[in-house]
Design an enzyme around this catalytic site. Sequence first.
Site, PDB file in Angstrom:
ATOM      1  N   SER A 145       1.063  -1.379   0.058  1.00 43.47           N
ATOM      2  CA  SER A 145       0.179   0.059   0.145  1.00 43.47           C
ATOM      3  C   SER A 145       0.886   1.455   0.016  1.00 43.47           C
ATOM      4  O   SER A 145       1.737   1.396   0.925  1.00 43.47           O
ATOM      5  CB  SER A 145      -0.825   0.159   1.206  1.00 43.47           C
ATOM      6  OG  SER A 145      -1.641   1.397   1.428  1.00 43.47           O
ATOM      7  N   GLN A 147       0.085   3.907   1.233  1.00 42.19           N
ATOM      8  CA  GLN A 147       0.150   4.650   2.373  1.00 42.19           C
ATOM      9  C   GLN A 147       1.076   4.536   3.472  1.00 42.19           C
ATOM     10  O   GLN A 147       1.637   5.028   4.016  1.00 42.19           O
ATOM     11  CB  GLN A 147      -1.413   4.270   2.790  1.00 42.19           C
ATOM     12  CG  GLN A 147      -2.343   4.901   2.202  1.00 42.19           C
ATOM     13  CD  GLN A 147      -3.915   4.619   2.835  1.00 42.19           C
ATOM     14  OE1 GLN A 147      -3.748   4.127   3.902  1.00 42.19           O
ATOM     15  NE2 GLN A 147      -4.968   5.099   2.083  1.00 42.19           N
ATOM     16  N   ASP A 292      -8.864   2.912  -6.077  1.00 43.85           N
ATOM     17  CA  ASP A 292     -10.006   3.257  -5.329  1.00 43.85           C
ATOM     18  C   ASP A 292     -11.269   3.483  -6.371  1.00 43.85           C
ATOM     19  O   ASP A 292     -12.274   3.406  -5.674  1.00 43.85           O
ATOM     20  CB  ASP A 292      -9.904   4.390  -4.436  1.00 43.85           C
ATOM     21  CG  ASP A 292      -9.042   4.344  -3.154  1.00 43.85           C
ATOM     22  OD1 ASP A 292      -8.925   3.256  -2.832  1.00 43.85           O
ATOM     23  OD2 ASP A 292      -8.686   5.094  -2.601  1.00 43.85           O
ATOM     24  N   LYS A 319      -8.818  -3.375   2.277  1.00 45.09           N
ATOM     25  CA  LYS A 319      -9.253  -2.252   2.424  1.00 45.09           C
ATOM     26  C   LYS A 319     -10.382  -2.280   3.434  1.00 45.09           C
ATOM     27  O   LYS A 319     -10.399  -3.252   4.404  1.00 45.09           O
ATOM     28  CB  LYS A 319     -10.160  -1.702   0.978  1.00 45.09           C
ATOM     29  CG  LYS A 319      -9.058  -1.293  -0.002  1.00 45.09           C
ATOM     30  CD  LYS A 319      -8.163   0.065   0.442  1.00 45.09           C
ATOM     31  CE  LYS A 319      -7.339   0.264  -0.806  1.00 45.09           C
ATOM     32  NZ  LYS A 319      -6.637   1.759  -0.653  1.00 45.09           N
ATOM     33  N   LYS A 390     -17.767   8.470   5.668  1.00 46.36           N
ATOM     34  CA  LYS A 390     -16.491   8.113   5.907  1.00 46.36           C
ATOM     35  C   LYS A 390     -15.775   9.283   4.795  1.00 46.36           C
ATOM     36  O   LYS A 390     -14.251   9.755   5.167  1.00 46.36           O
ATOM     37  CB  LYS A 390     -16.080   6.724   5.584  1.00 46.36           C
ATOM     38  CG  LYS A 390     -14.649   6.581   5.471  1.00 46.36           C
ATOM     39  CD  LYS A 390     -14.312   5.009   5.406  1.00 46.36           C
ATOM     40  CE  LYS A 390     -12.926   4.633   5.003  1.00 46.36           C
ATOM     41  NZ  LYS A 390     -11.932   5.061   6.575  1.00 46.36           N
TER      42      LYS A 390
END
Length: 409
Positions: A145, A147, A292, A319, A390
């Site tokens: 990922s 991130q 996404d 996810k 969210k």
Amino acid sequence: MDILLNVLEQQKINEEITISGSKSESNRLLILQNLFSEITIDNLSDSDDAVHMQHALSSNTETIDIGHAGTAMRFLTSYFAVKSGREVVLTGSERMQNRPIEILVNALKDLGAEISYEEKVGYPPIRIKGKKVTKETVQINGNVSSQYISSLLLIAAKLEKGLEIELLGEITSIPYIQMTLSLLNQLGIEASFVGNKIKVLSKKIIKKQTVIVESDWSSASYFYSIVASSEIGTSIQLSAYKKESLQGDSCLAEIYTHFGVTTVFGQNFIILKKEQKSRLETLEIDLKNAPDIAQTIAVTCFAEGISCNLSGLHTLKIKETDRLEALKDELTKLGAVIEVTNKSLHLGRSFDMHANIAIKTYNDHRMAMAFAPLALKVPIKILNAEVVTKSYQKFWEDMQQVGIQIEVV
């Protein structure tokens, strides 16, 4: 809250919608703002994830619960690791406690951070004892990922000697890494990405500045889907967007030309226009740089009777839910013929869609939003519809603005 979506009469849509700031940019900037007080942020995302991030950064408690906010979990892990003298337990929802964090934790420990697991090894909750980190080089796989990588980059300039990250193997989700580096450069922090090495120089202070967050391209994807399924002549204007975007999901503008949707870039806005019917039979696309939007694209293909082969989706397994299996289950209920692997999705052509199907959302905001445009074709139920907050607080209001009727059931 469960809702029934319907359209009383299909007609041309001509609306203007304002979407709040990008969740991805906002969360990065919130971390940077807490490391560099000289930053002011405008058009911050109003998403739950951004709210969780702000609460976590302002909290003085030992235990910090970030709910379903995966980005917050990853970014805060690095942030608290370098907050000398601060000790926290970072936790989240049940799903969050089953989303892996070990790759990032190992990288931080290699740099000298002090992090331990409270329960299951490799997963939150984690205990972080903030300390001064002095090492300046670390290795991490490039196909994890993005991130994890961005999390390290966000703290890099505050390390004594900066940071050099060597990415091992294939590198995926490059646009999200580039987004982080572009924001650093924009703030006056020197950062480079050459070959498989990323380098960020140390920076103690930066000049005072205001950063305006571009609106969220992932959120725009649902309007692309609506326009694709609408009559020729439909037009939706979205604010606030720019052509030279930092967001990988801006590839929507190119992808949706396959569905007859044209994107016109204006001054701080885009206009989506349905100009022709799609002549495409099969869409073949690698989404490793924009995973996404996979759910939105798969649902659009189903709505338009187009088969698709989507690849580069390996990160969807971890996810908010296993998005590939969730897509398979819900599209199958609607009448789709679909197969998934650990990193791809294959949808057959279908011209028959079942009505009044109840779509499970699995605590995943993108499941609710990706399926909503199907209301242009058949009445459809969305279970636990409030999950959209969210990332997109006003989603259902904006759906009503473009003509979708909503009834709480």
